[in-house]
Design a protein around this motif. Structure first.
Motif, PDB file in Angstrom:
ATOM      1  N   VAL A 148      -0.725  -0.943  -4.281  1.00  0.00           N
ATOM      2  CA  VAL A 148      -2.074  -0.669  -3.798  1.00  0.00           C
ATOM      3  C   VAL A 148      -2.128   0.813  -3.415  1.00  0.00           C
ATOM      4  CG1 VAL A 148      -3.891  -1.330  -2.196  1.00  0.00           C
ATOM      5  CG2 VAL A 148      -2.199  -3.034  -2.934  1.00  0.00           C
ATOM      6  N   PRO A 149      -2.368   1.682  -4.392  1.00  0.00           N
ATOM      7  CA  PRO A 149      -2.369   3.125  -4.102  1.00  0.00           C
ATOM      8  C   PRO A 149      -3.621   3.515  -3.312  1.00  0.00           C
ATOM      9  CG  PRO A 149      -2.984   2.730  -6.392  1.00  0.00           C
ATOM     10  CD  PRO A 149      -2.629   1.392  -5.816  1.00  0.00           C
ATOM     11  N   ILE A 150      -3.416   4.156  -2.176  1.00  0.00           N
ATOM     12  CA  ILE A 150      -4.536   4.526  -1.301  1.00  0.00           C
ATOM     13  C   ILE A 150      -4.878   6.005  -1.513  1.00  0.00           C
ATOM     14  CG2 ILE A 150      -5.401   4.611   1.061  1.00  0.00           C
ATOM     15  CD1 ILE A 150      -4.855   1.774   0.025  1.00  0.00           C
ATOM     16  N   LEU A 151      -4.064   6.903  -1.017  1.00  0.00           N
ATOM     17  CA  LEU A 151      -4.310   8.340  -1.148  1.00  0.00           C
ATOM     18  C   LEU A 151      -3.028   9.094  -0.819  1.00  0.00           C
ATOM     19  CD1 LEU A 151      -6.254  10.812  -1.454  1.00  0.00           C
ATOM     20  CD2 LEU A 151      -6.734  10.582   1.000  1.00  0.00           C
ATOM     21  N   PHE A 152      -2.701  10.092  -1.636  1.00  0.00           N
ATOM     22  CA  PHE A 152      -1.580  10.979  -1.336  1.00  0.00           C
ATOM     23  C   PHE A 152      -2.077  12.406  -1.394  1.00  0.00           C
ATOM     24  CE2 PHE A 152       2.188  13.531  -2.628  1.00  0.00           C
ATOM     25  CZ  PHE A 152       2.923  13.352  -1.465  1.00  0.00           C
ATOM     26  N   ALA A 153      -1.914  13.132  -0.276  1.00  0.00           N
ATOM     27  CA  ALA A 153      -2.335  14.527  -0.164  1.00  0.00           C
ATOM     28  C   ALA A 153      -1.105  15.387   0.069  1.00  0.00           C
ATOM     29  CB  ALA A 153      -3.317  14.689   0.998  1.00  0.00           C
ATOM     30  N   ASN A 154      -0.940  16.421  -0.730  1.00  0.00           N
ATOM     31  CA  ASN A 154       0.250  17.276  -0.659  1.00  0.00           C
ATOM     32  C   ASN A 154      -0.155  18.724  -0.921  1.00  0.00           C
ATOM     33  OD1 ASN A 154       3.049  17.951  -2.795  1.00  0.00           O
ATOM     34  ND2 ASN A 154       3.013  18.110  -0.597  1.00  0.00           N
TER      35      ASN A 154
ATOM     36  N   ALA B 203       0.837  -1.200   0.000  1.00  0.00           N
ATOM     37  CA  ALA B 203       0.000   0.000   0.000  1.00  0.00           C
ATOM     38  C   ALA B 203       0.873   1.253   0.000  1.00  0.00           C
ATOM     39  CB  ALA B 203      -0.926   0.014   1.201  1.00  0.00           C
ATOM     40  N   ILE B 204       0.361   2.306  -0.642  1.00  0.00           N
ATOM     41  CA  ILE B 204       1.089   3.573  -0.759  1.00  0.00           C
ATOM     42  C   ILE B 204       0.146   4.702  -0.351  1.00  0.00           C
ATOM     43  CG2 ILE B 204       2.284   5.149  -2.322  1.00  0.00           C
ATOM     44  CD1 ILE B 204       2.823   2.675  -4.117  1.00  0.00           C
ATOM     45  N   LEU B 205       0.608   5.532   0.565  1.00  0.00           N
ATOM     46  CA  LEU B 205      -0.220   6.664   0.997  1.00  0.00           C
ATOM     47  C   LEU B 205       0.661   7.728   1.630  1.00  0.00           C
ATOM     48  CD1 LEU B 205      -0.600   6.503   4.393  1.00  0.00           C
ATOM     49  CD2 LEU B 205      -1.861   4.463   3.710  1.00  0.00           C
ATOM     50  N   GLY B 206       0.077   8.900   1.894  1.00  0.00           N
ATOM     51  CA  GLY B 206       0.825   9.943   2.586  1.00  0.00           C
ATOM     52  C   GLY B 206       0.030  11.224   2.726  1.00  0.00           C
ATOM     53  N   PHE B 207       0.385  11.991   3.750  1.00  0.00           N
ATOM     54  CA  PHE B 207      -0.209  13.302   4.003  1.00  0.00           C
ATOM     55  C   PHE B 207       0.961  14.255   4.205  1.00  0.00           C
ATOM     56  CE2 PHE B 207      -2.080  16.603   6.690  1.00  0.00           C
ATOM     57  CZ  PHE B 207      -3.247  16.876   6.001  1.00  0.00           C
ATOM     58  N   ALA B 208       1.229  15.107   3.216  1.00  0.00           N
ATOM     59  CA  ALA B 208       2.489  15.850   3.199  1.00  0.00           C
ATOM     60  C   ALA B 208       2.260  17.357   3.172  1.00  0.00           C
ATOM     61  CB  ALA B 208       3.327  15.429   1.986  1.00  0.00           C
ATOM     62  N   ILE B 209       2.545  17.990   4.285  1.00  0.00           N
ATOM     63  CA  ILE B 209       2.551  19.452   4.359  1.00  0.00           C
ATOM     64  C   ILE B 209       3.460  19.864   5.510  1.00  0.00           C
ATOM     65  CG2 ILE B 209       0.507  19.535   5.848  1.00  0.00           C
ATOM     66  CD1 ILE B 209      -0.194  22.232   4.539  1.00  0.00           C
ATOM     67  N   GLU B 210       4.121  21.002   5.316  1.00  0.00           N
ATOM     68  CA  GLU B 210       4.939  21.620   6.352  1.00  0.00           C
ATOM     69  C   GLU B 210       4.131  22.776   6.924  1.00  0.00           C
ATOM     70  OE1 GLU B 210       9.535  22.404   6.060  1.00  0.00           O
ATOM     71  OE2 GLU B 210       8.460  24.078   5.160  1.00  0.00           O
TER      72      GLU B 210
ATOM     73  N   GLY C 178      -6.059   6.014  -5.440  1.00  0.00           N
ATOM     74  CA  GLY C 178      -6.325   4.885  -6.320  1.00  0.00           C
ATOM     75  C   GLY C 178      -5.554   4.932  -7.628  1.00  0.00           C
ATOM     76  N   ASP C 179      -6.243   4.569  -8.711  1.00  0.00           N
ATOM     77  CA  ASP C 179      -5.611   4.508 -10.024  1.00  0.00           C
ATOM     78  C   ASP C 179      -5.046   5.860 -10.460  1.00  0.00           C
ATOM     79  OD1 ASP C 179      -6.264   1.842 -10.147  1.00  0.00           O
ATOM     80  OD2 ASP C 179      -8.070   2.139 -11.383  1.00  0.00           O
TER      81      ASP C 179
END
Length: 513
Positions: free
Chosen positions: A69-75, A7-14, A35-36
């Motif tokens: 398995v891409p979940i969600l990436f927020a940047n 699985a791949i995910l992340g929440f990225a902010i400074e 996802g896709d």
């Protein structure tokens, strides 16, 4: 293990405690992909997401069969505390995605590591703990973070290995993503990780966290770690932190991960922090006054025989939560009649829209910050001419953005007396020559360049300016390196360089994963 499901995910902010709240729109404007859609962007020629995930995927693709398995990436661009309701919604989406994807063999978290919300000092820790609670204790989790992260105990405890950048400017983001893939595969093949974790009472301003040789104690720590070359070492992360986060977990942090040798990890951590502690006086910044900087620009514009200069408006760095619109350097240039200077990028959506409505060649009264009410974003007006217009979209050419798509929104090049000003719509730090070059500007012919950036520009503008030609300007702003100017409430005290701290005994946490 053959064909692992990862699985791949992340929440990225400074997050800068002193900046305006970051909202859903800030993330959607940069990257909010699941996802896709996330996988497609990561495998595209010019992704909008940060380089770690594409590099992680490439490395696992090279290693053999696996199932992403891409979940969600927020940047989002660095900003203020994240709206907590939006963060909770995003965290819930990630959790639902992970639960729906079970069973999983491993997880990769791509985080910045210096987030705060309007209600939470450690949302990164919440993300990490949520992932661990969903997948269980036996599933390997690796995470990458920025070297400006503020690392909590819960972040270290929830993952098998925490991997931070080693280069500032961040030219190694892809390398760290590849490291995450390699370490994850090693754990899947049976490796056991032991960790030593220590936090120092040191909160360096970002200007003191460059990593080129000879730039200070932080660079010395990075070099010492990389010189070890011991096969017992899995990873050493030396995390400088982000002082403006103003959290209880602030502090320069060292995390040493080894192959089942926790006492060796402990000794390495002790040696590294000793280096920084001896040289802690160097974490105090030295800046050039605004008056001196204007004099340098004036001289460069009036005398072609002098070297050109690059002035860094380090106190208004959007990459650290600055709004990208403080007027102080521009106003001082106009008052001093500075010539042959280019300044950018100034975030002012209303002004850019007006320039686009008027068209190239129009002369008008440019009113800066007409609706911005943030501290330091002072309104002022000047007569301007529209020289060029641009959509603001492009692909980075050098440094951190090389090969990555960017979108500054509708942008305009204005002439105001002897200064050309690049005005953009979507807030972004100026760390890419393409931000000027998209208007046809030949940077090599400009006598003074002013960038609203703290340090990432150094990896991209180095073809035009040597370190000796770069000046950090002491002007007001939300990212001033003079930390004593901020009203910190949560920062652990005493702390270097704000306080005079003569003694410190390291307290090291030892963990077996």
């Amino acid at each position: 293990m053959s064909d692992p499901r990862v699985a791949i995910l992340g929440f990225a902010i400074e997050s800068n405690r002193f900046a305006p709240v970051a909202t859903r729109a800030d993330f959607v404007d940069r990257a909010y992909l699941g996802g896709d859609q996330l996988l497609a962007d990561a495998r595209s020629p010019a992704p909008v997401i940060t380089p770690e995930i594409p590099a992680f995927i490439r490395r696992l693709d090279q290693s053999g069969a696996w199932t992403p398995v891409p979940i969600l990436f927020a940047n989002a661009e660095s900003g203020g505390p994240v709206d907590h309701s939006f963060f909770k919604e995003t965290l819930a989406l990630m959790e639902r995605g992970l639960r729906a994807a079970l069973p999983l063999d491993a997880v990769y978290i791509c985080e910045h590591g210096a987030a705060i919300t309007t209600s939470e000092d450690d949302p990164d820790g919440q993300v990490f703990e949520m992932v661990r609670s969903v997948v269980g204790a036996a599933v390997p989790i690796v995470a990458t973070i920025d070297l400006h992260a503020n690392v909590s105990d819960r972040m270290v405890d929830a993952v098998d290995t925490l991997i931070s950048y080693r280069r500032n400017p961040h030219t190694d983001m892809a390398d760290r993503g590849a490291d995450a893939a390699d370490i994850l595969m090693e754990i899947l093949q049976g490796a056991h990780i032991t960790v030593a974790h220590v936090r120092m009472p040191v909160c360096p301003p970002p200007t003191q966290l460059l990593t080129a040789p000879g730039t200070g104690p932080y660079a010395d720590m990075i070099q010492a770690a990389e010189a070890l070359g011991d096969p017992r070492i899995v990873n050493i992360s030396i995390v400088g932190g982000f002082a403006y986060g103003d959290t209880p977990k602030n502090g320069l942090t060292v995390i040493v991960s080894t192959r089942e040798d926790v006492q060796f990890a402990r000794q390495v951590a002790l040696d590294l922090v000793a280096t920084a502690w001896r040289e802690r006086a160097a974490f105090t910044p030295e800046l050039t006054s605004l008056e001196q900087a204007v004099a340098l620009a004036k001289a460069a514009g009036d005398n072609p025989a002098l070297p050109a200069v690059l002035l860094a408006d380090v106190a208004d760095n959007p990459g650290g939560g600055g709004r990208g619109n403080t007027p102080f350097i521009l106003q001082a240039f106009l008052k001093a009649n500075v010539r042959n200077a280019t300044l950018g990028v100034v975030t002012d959506p209303e002004l850019s829209a007006q320039a686009h409505a008027l068209g190239v060649g129009a002369s008008f009264t440019a009113r800066f910050n007409r609706t911005e009410t943030t501290v330091y974003s002072e309104a002022f007006a000047a007569t301007a001419t529209v020289l060029q217009l641009h959509s603001g979209s492009g692909i980075g050419r050098r440094g951190q953005l090389a090969g990555c798509s960017f979108n500054l929104g509708p942008s305009a090049l204005l002439q105001i007396q002897g200064v050309q000003v690049v005005v953009i719509t979507n807030r972004h730090q100026c760390h890419e020559p393409a931000f000027f070059e998209m208007f046809g500007i030949d940077i090599a012919t400009v006598r003074t360049i002013v960038v609203k950036s703290r340090g990432h520009f150094r990896a991209a503008f180095d073809e035009f300016f040597s370190p000796e030609q770069i000046v950090n300007v002491d002007a007001p702003g939300l990212t001033s390196p003079i930390l004593s100017r901020f009203d910190f409430k949560r920062l652990p005290r005493p702390v270097v360089p704000i306080d005079d701290l003569a003694e410190w005994v390291p307290q090291i946490r030892l963990l077996s994963k």
